[in-house]
Motif scaffolding. Structure first.
Motif, PDB file in Angstrom:
ATOM      1  N   ILE A  99       0.907  -1.330  -0.156  1.00  0.00           N
ATOM      2  CA  ILE A  99       0.064   0.135  -0.002  1.00  0.00           C
ATOM      3  C   ILE A  99       0.897   1.338   0.047  1.00  0.00           C
ATOM      4  O   ILE A  99       0.751   2.136  -0.867  1.00  0.00           O
ATOM      5  N   ASP A 102       3.043   1.432  -3.315  1.00  0.00           N
ATOM      6  CA  ASP A 102       1.945   1.925  -4.454  1.00  0.00           C
ATOM      7  C   ASP A 102       1.665   3.437  -4.531  1.00  0.00           C
ATOM      8  O   ASP A 102       2.052   4.061  -5.469  1.00  0.00           O
ATOM      9  N   ALA A 103       1.438   3.783  -3.227  1.00  0.00           N
ATOM     10  CA  ALA A 103       1.455   5.430  -3.177  1.00  0.00           C
ATOM     11  C   ALA A 103       2.431   5.968  -3.354  1.00  0.00           C
ATOM     12  O   ALA A 103       2.152   7.008  -4.225  1.00  0.00           O
ATOM     13  N   ARG A 106       3.738   6.451  -7.343  1.00  0.00           N
ATOM     14  CA  ARG A 106       3.025   7.334  -8.314  1.00  0.00           C
ATOM     15  C   ARG A 106       3.937   8.496  -8.793  1.00  0.00           C
ATOM     16  O   ARG A 106       3.830   9.055  -9.879  1.00  0.00           O
ATOM     17  N   LEU A 219      -2.222  12.361  -0.706  1.00  0.00           N
ATOM     18  CA  LEU A 219      -2.790  10.717  -0.452  1.00  0.00           C
ATOM     19  C   LEU A 219      -3.587  10.538   0.570  1.00  0.00           C
ATOM     20  O   LEU A 219      -4.449   9.570   0.297  1.00  0.00           O
ATOM     21  N   SER A 220      -3.531  11.168   1.547  1.00  0.00           N
ATOM     22  CA  SER A 220      -4.506  11.016   3.075  1.00  0.00           C
ATOM     23  C   SER A 220      -5.694  11.519   2.608  1.00  0.00           C
ATOM     24  O   SER A 220      -6.701  10.841   2.978  1.00  0.00           O
ATOM     25  N   GLU A 222      -7.126  11.128  -0.040  1.00  0.00           N
ATOM     26  CA  GLU A 222      -7.789  10.140  -0.871  1.00  0.00           C
ATOM     27  C   GLU A 222      -8.227   8.894  -0.240  1.00  0.00           C
ATOM     28  O   GLU A 222      -8.549   7.933  -0.631  1.00  0.00           O
ATOM     29  N   GLY A 223      -7.754   8.883   1.007  1.00  0.00           N
ATOM     30  CA  GLY A 223      -7.916   7.938   1.924  1.00  0.00           C
ATOM     31  C   GLY A 223      -6.926   6.681   1.686  1.00  0.00           C
ATOM     32  O   GLY A 223      -7.194   5.507   2.037  1.00  0.00           O
ATOM     33  N   ILE A 224      -5.863   6.866   0.948  1.00  0.00           N
ATOM     34  CA  ILE A 224      -5.072   5.716   0.439  1.00  0.00           C
ATOM     35  C   ILE A 224      -4.141   5.489   1.544  1.00  0.00           C
ATOM     36  O   ILE A 224      -3.609   4.175   2.003  1.00  0.00           O
ATOM     37  N   VAL A 225      -3.426   6.597   2.341  1.00  0.00           N
ATOM     38  CA  VAL A 225      -2.789   6.339   3.420  1.00  0.00           C
ATOM     39  C   VAL A 225      -3.200   7.564   4.465  1.00  0.00           C
ATOM     40  O   VAL A 225      -4.186   8.218   4.266  1.00  0.00           O
ATOM     41  N   THR A 226      -2.866   7.317   5.804  1.00  0.00           N
ATOM     42  CA  THR A 226      -3.156   8.209   6.832  1.00  0.00           C
ATOM     43  C   THR A 226      -2.403   9.334   6.563  1.00  0.00           C
ATOM     44  O   THR A 226      -1.318   9.540   5.808  1.00  0.00           O
TER      45      THR A 226
END
Ligand code: HEM
Length: 400
Positions: A99, A102-103, A106, A219-220, A222-226
């Motif tokens: 996770i 991949d984040a 990008r 990124l946070s 978008e809810g991808i990581v905190t």
């Protein structure tokens, strides 16, 4: 995963032992040859002082690096989860690792980085012109650090003021990859102001709007990581991406100065610049070692590991393995073949496209403008538990 009480602290009877300490100043100043000399004892050796195993050969290092199912990154020699190393990526296994990787990836792919190349090239021109005007320069401060501290913080959107502190942050972070020795302690003290600077400049209210750092923090949203993980990703980039690249560029120049037959070849055929970067990753690799812990009893290339064995994979020694490389002590830009300087598998360096682009762009400017690079005095090696290369490297540049 592996519990702390499962970590092996007794030597196995299947490999040689040594009481040598590979983390003294003298040993570090003699890298990578000092690490490579351990291969005279065996393909792997138990370090009595650190209750862990060092692996010196290219082939087992290459096989173990990607094998996260049997060799975890969540535990490793010397690793203390409560240090300043951001607890993300290098100390994770899938699925958490996937996770986070991949984040961040990008922003570090070839397509994401290509638009920056022209600006990098313009900065490289200016830095090489300034170095040529001086004639005799320190390849570390006047070329490698001057360039990296210009292009990468610009890309991240970090302020001009204080950006050199990022190198102290990286220095301390790389020291935590080794033991808590005097070298580690001194760098932690030195890095006090750097910790404050990094802490301050990686937060949402301080990063430049629209910059790469701001997009990583996004990124946070978008809810991808905190939000905390997004800050860790920026800090991981700062910790892993500066000292390594500064050292890498200077290590290439170190190799070229020591083996001057390479420079005319590169001037004649600038495509060899790419090879020069690869050759540095073998000959004088800035990332000394990667840690793993065995999750199973397993044999790799004749080396027997037990579940709970903590292992340092010495990239330094692997690059000098005479079973893999003909004439390994020679820096040779015509050499081909894959090395392990950026690691391998799921943890392979995420900044490799960027590191290659920075190294190539500055070397291309040098190749165009400099007829000869000559030694101009004794260099001084960088003293760090896990980051390898030059602290100072005086060279004389002759204009083309
Ligand atoms: C010559 C320069 C560099 C060298 C030699 C180098 C070396 C390495 C190596 C050997 C690893 C593998 C770690 C492992 O297997 O446990 C790694 C991982 C990593 N590197 Fe680099 N690196 C360099 C430049 C950079 C740059 C410029 C960045 C910044 C963007 C960067 C960011 C990272 C990150 C985030 C990881 C962790 C990847 C993961 O665990 O999935 N590195 N690097």
């Amino acid at each position: 995963m592996i519990a702390p009480d499962e970590i092996k602290v007794t030597p196995p009877d299947t490999m040689p032992r040594t009481d040598a300490d590979p983390f003294t100043r003298d040993w570090i100043a003699a890298l990578p040859e000092s690490d490579a000399s351990l291969a005279r004892l065996g393909d792997a050796v138990w370090l009595d002082k650190y209750d862990s195993i060092a692996v010196m050969r290219h082939e087992p290092v290459r096989k173990i690096l990607p094998d996260w199912r049997q060799f975890t990154s969540t535990a490793k020699p010397f690793y203390d989860p409560f240090t300043l190393v951001p607890p993300i990526l290098v100390v994770q296994d899938p699925p958490d690792h996937t996770i986070a990787r991949d984040a961040l990836m990008r922003f570090l792919s070839p397509a994401a980085l290509a638009p920056y190349r022209a600006a990098f090239a313009a900065d490289a021109e200016r830095i090489v012109d300034a170095a040529l005007a001086k004639g005799t320069v320190d390849a570390v401060t006047d070329i490698a650090a001057a360039f990296v501290l210009k292009v990468f913080p610009d890309m991240l959107g970090m302020p001009q003021e204080g950006r050199a502190l990022i190198l102290d942050f990286g220095d301390a972070a790389f020291n935590t990859v080794g033991p808590r020795n005097a070298i580690f302690e001194a760098s932690m003290v030195r890095a006090g102001p750097a910790f404050e600077w990094v802490d301050h400049h990686t937060r949402r209210d301080t990063v430049t709007p629209g910059s790469l750092a701001a997009r990583i923090l996004g990124l946070s949203d978008e809810g991808i990581v905190t939000e905390e993980e997004a800050e860790f990703l920026i800090r991981a980039t700062l910790a892993a991406g500066f000292d390594t690249t500064v050292l890498g560029i200077a290590n290439i120049i170190g190799g070229l100065v020591r083996f001057p037959e390479n420079w005319p070849l590169m001037r004649e055929n600038p495509a060899l610049v790419k090879n020069a970067v690869n050759e540095m990753l073998r000959y004088d690799v800035p990332a000394r070692m990667q840690g793993r812990t065995a999750l199973v009893d397993i044999e790799v290339e004749g080396i027997k590991f037990r579940r709970g064995d903590q292992i340092s994979l010495l990239l330094t020694a692997a690059g000098r393995d005479e079973r893999r490389w003909a004439d390994p002590e020679r820096f040779d830009v015509t050499r081909t073949g894959a090395n392990v300087g950026f690691g391998g598998g799921i943890h392979i360096c995420m900044g490799q496209v960027l590191a290659r682009m920075e190294s190539e762009v500055i070397l291309e400017a040098l190749v165009r403008k400099v007829a000869a690079i000559e030694p101009a005095g004794e260099g001084e090696r960088f003293i760090n538990n896990a980051a390898v290369g030059w602290k100072h490297l005086p060279v004389r540049l002759v204009a083309a």
